[in-house]
Design a protein around this motif. Structure first.
Motif, mmCIF file in Angstrom:
data_model
loop_
_atom_site.group_PDB
_atom_site.id
_atom_site.type_symbol
_atom_site.label_atom_id
_atom_site.label_comp_id
_atom_site.label_asym_id
_atom_site.label_seq_id
_atom_site.Cartn_x
_atom_site.Cartn_y
_atom_site.Cartn_z
ATOM 1 N N MET A 1 46.015 46.223 50.452
ATOM 2 C CA MET A 1 45.863 45.157 51.412
ATOM 3 C C MET A 1 44.385 44.836 51.557
ATOM 4 O O MET A 1 43.538 45.687 51.422
ATOM 5 C CB MET A 1 46.467 45.556 52.748
ATOM 6 N N ASN A 2 44.116 43.597 51.827
ATOM 7 C CA ASN A 2 42.749 43.127 51.990
ATOM 8 C C ASN A 2 42.708 42.341 53.292
ATOM 9 O O ASN A 2 43.066 41.179 53.322
ATOM 10 C CB ASN A 2 42.358 42.262 50.795
ATOM 11 N N GLY A 3 42.289 42.989 54.377
ATOM 12 C CA GLY A 3 42.340 42.320 55.667
ATOM 13 C C GLY A 3 43.790 42.081 56.028
ATOM 14 O O GLY A 3 44.574 43.003 56.114
ATOM 15 N N GLN A 4 44.145 40.841 56.206
ATOM 16 C CA GLN A 4 45.527 40.482 56.519
ATOM 17 C C GLN A 4 46.287 40.019 55.281
ATOM 18 O O GLN A 4 47.326 39.401 55.396
ATOM 19 C CB GLN A 4 45.540 39.390 57.593
ATOM 20 N N ARG A 5 45.764 40.309 54.119
ATOM 21 C CA ARG A 5 46.417 39.895 52.878
ATOM 22 C C ARG A 5 46.927 41.104 52.108
ATOM 23 O O ARG A 5 46.403 42.194 52.228
ATOM 24 C CB ARG A 5 45.442 39.105 52.013
ATOM 25 N N VAL A 6 47.934 40.854 51.303
ATOM 26 C CA VAL A 6 48.541 41.886 50.470
ATOM 27 C C VAL A 6 48.286 41.509 49.013
ATOM 28 O O VAL A 6 48.380 40.338 48.641
ATOM 29 C CB VAL A 6 50.063 41.968 50.738
ATOM 30 N N CYS A 7 47.990 42.485 48.200
ATOM 31 C CA CYS A 7 47.753 42.237 46.780
ATOM 32 C C CYS A 7 49.100 42.076 46.069
ATOM 33 O O CYS A 7 49.861 43.034 45.930
ATOM 34 C CB CYS A 7 46.953 43.379 46.164
ATOM 35 N N LEU A 8 49.370 40.854 45.635
ATOM 36 C CA LEU A 8 50.630 40.583 44.946
ATOM 37 C C LEU A 8 50.688 41.291 43.600
ATOM 38 O O LEU A 8 51.768 41.681 43.145
ATOM 39 C CB LEU A 8 50.833 39.079 44.761
ATOM 40 N N CYS A 52 44.739 33.812 47.659
ATOM 41 C CA CYS A 52 43.424 33.759 47.026
ATOM 42 C C CYS A 52 43.372 34.769 45.890
ATOM 43 O O CYS A 52 44.204 35.664 45.790
ATOM 44 C CB CYS A 52 42.316 34.025 48.035
ATOM 45 N N SER A 53 42.390 34.594 45.049
ATOM 46 C CA SER A 53 42.161 35.519 43.947
ATOM 47 C C SER A 53 40.866 36.262 44.226
ATOM 48 O O SER A 53 39.861 35.661 44.604
ATOM 49 C CB SER A 53 42.061 34.745 42.635
ATOM 50 N N LEU A 54 40.919 37.562 44.071
ATOM 51 C CA LEU A 54 39.750 38.395 44.313
ATOM 52 C C LEU A 54 39.713 39.481 43.248
ATOM 53 O O LEU A 54 40.687 40.229 43.092
ATOM 54 C CB LEU A 54 39.827 39.015 45.715
ATOM 55 N N GLU A 55 38.633 39.524 42.515
ATOM 56 C CA GLU A 55 38.456 40.523 41.458
ATOM 57 C C GLU A 55 39.638 40.534 40.489
ATOM 58 O O GLU A 55 40.126 41.585 40.083
ATOM 59 C CB GLU A 55 38.221 41.905 42.055
ATOM 60 N N GLY A 56 40.130 39.350 40.149
ATOM 61 C CA GLY A 56 41.201 39.225 39.171
ATOM 62 C C GLY A 56 42.601 39.481 39.693
ATOM 63 O O GLY A 56 43.562 39.458 38.936
ATOM 64 N N ALA A 57 42.739 39.728 40.980
ATOM 65 C CA ALA A 57 44.055 39.981 41.570
ATOM 66 C C ALA A 57 44.384 38.878 42.576
ATOM 67 O O ALA A 57 43.494 38.290 43.178
ATOM 68 C CB ALA A 57 44.077 41.335 42.265
ATOM 69 N N VAL A 58 45.675 38.630 42.751
ATOM 70 C CA VAL A 58 46.142 37.610 43.685
ATOM 71 C C VAL A 58 46.495 38.276 45.010
ATOM 72 O O VAL A 58 47.249 39.251 45.045
ATOM 73 C CB VAL A 58 47.376 36.869 43.127
ATOM 74 N N ASP A 100 38.611 51.223 48.336
ATOM 75 C CA ASP A 100 38.599 50.887 46.915
ATOM 76 C C ASP A 100 39.920 50.217 46.556
ATOM 77 O O ASP A 100 40.992 50.771 46.810
ATOM 78 C CB ASP A 100 38.391 52.163 46.094
ATOM 79 N N THR A 101 39.875 49.019 45.955
ATOM 80 C CA THR A 101 41.104 48.277 45.675
ATOM 81 C C THR A 101 42.000 48.986 44.669
ATOM 82 O O THR A 101 43.220 48.941 44.787
ATOM 83 C CB THR A 101 40.787 46.854 45.173
ATOM 84 N N VAL A 102 41.423 49.647 43.688
ATOM 85 C CA VAL A 102 42.239 50.378 42.709
ATOM 86 C C VAL A 102 42.942 51.544 43.394
ATOM 87 O O VAL A 102 44.140 51.766 43.214
ATOM 88 C CB VAL A 102 41.373 50.867 41.524
ATOM 89 N N GLU A 103 42.196 52.276 44.209
ATOM 90 C CA GLU A 103 42.786 53.397 44.946
ATOM 91 C C GLU A 103 43.878 52.897 45.887
ATOM 92 O O GLU A 103 44.933 53.519 46.023
ATOM 93 C CB GLU A 103 41.699 54.135 45.735
ATOM 94 N N ALA A 104 43.642 51.754 46.507
ATOM 95 C CA ALA A 104 44.640 51.180 47.409
ATOM 96 C C ALA A 104 45.911 50.823 46.644
ATOM 97 O O ALA A 104 47.023 51.058 47.123
ATOM 98 C CB ALA A 104 44.077 49.950 48.107
ATOM 99 N N GLY A 105 45.742 50.265 45.463
ATOM 100 C CA GLY A 105 46.901 49.925 44.634
ATOM 101 C C GLY A 105 47.707 51.153 44.265
ATOM 102 O O GLY A 105 48.937 51.159 44.360
ATOM 103 N N HIS A 106 47.012 52.201 43.870
ATOM 104 C CA HIS A 106 47.704 53.447 43.527
ATOM 105 C C HIS A 106 48.417 54.033 44.748
ATOM 106 O O HIS A 106 49.541 54.531 44.636
ATOM 107 C CB HIS A 106 46.725 54.468 42.945
ATOM 108 N N ALA A 107 47.769 53.964 45.891
ATOM 109 C CA ALA A 107 48.381 54.487 47.117
ATOM 110 C C ALA A 107 49.633 53.698 47.475
ATOM 111 O O ALA A 107 50.651 54.269 47.869
ATOM 112 C CB ALA A 107 47.376 54.449 48.268
#
Length: 120
Positions: A1-8, A52-58, A100-107
């Motif tokens: 998650m990024n603030g109030q957004r979720v990484c699709l 939005c797109s951030l660091e190659g992720a939606v 860390d966005t990668v760590e967040a994704g793994h979590a």
């Protein structure tokens, strides 16, 4: 998650589905475009506030992330809705803050897999 957004992209990876169900494909769907337009008008938010797109992720709002997950698979959509509700519930305390966005994704993937194991 990024603030109030979720990484699709994290949701997509956690779902284990093919590239034909990626966030990029979902965003190109006519119904998705119509939904974004309606949300823009009703909520007075720009499309970049919604997706939005951030660091190659939606990244998308909670509502749109739930819609995306349901588009991937109805049962998976319910799992994501429940996970998001648990996350925003103030009584649920995160184990640790992840920046860390990668760590967040793994979590997130680990949490979804754990939830799937409990359901099975």
């Amino acid at each position: 998650m990024n603030g109030q957004r979720v990484c699709l992209d994290d949701l997509w990876l956690a779902s284990g589905v093919g590239t034909n169900l990626s966030p990029t494909c979902w965003l190109q769907e006519k119904t998705t475009q119509q939904t974004l337009l309606e949300m823009n008008l009703e909520m007075s938010m720009s499309e970049t506030d919604l997706v939005c797109s951030l660091e190659g992720a939606v990244y998308a709002t909670h509502e749109l992330s739930q819609m995306y997950a349901s588009w991937v698979d109805a049962e998976y959509g319910i799992e994501v809705i429940n996970a998001l509700l648990a996350f925003v519930d103030s009584s649920v305390q995160p184990v640790k803050e992840v920046t860390d966005t990668v760590e967040a994704g793994h979590a997130f993937i680990a949490a979804v897999e754990k939830e799937r194991a409990l359901i099975s």
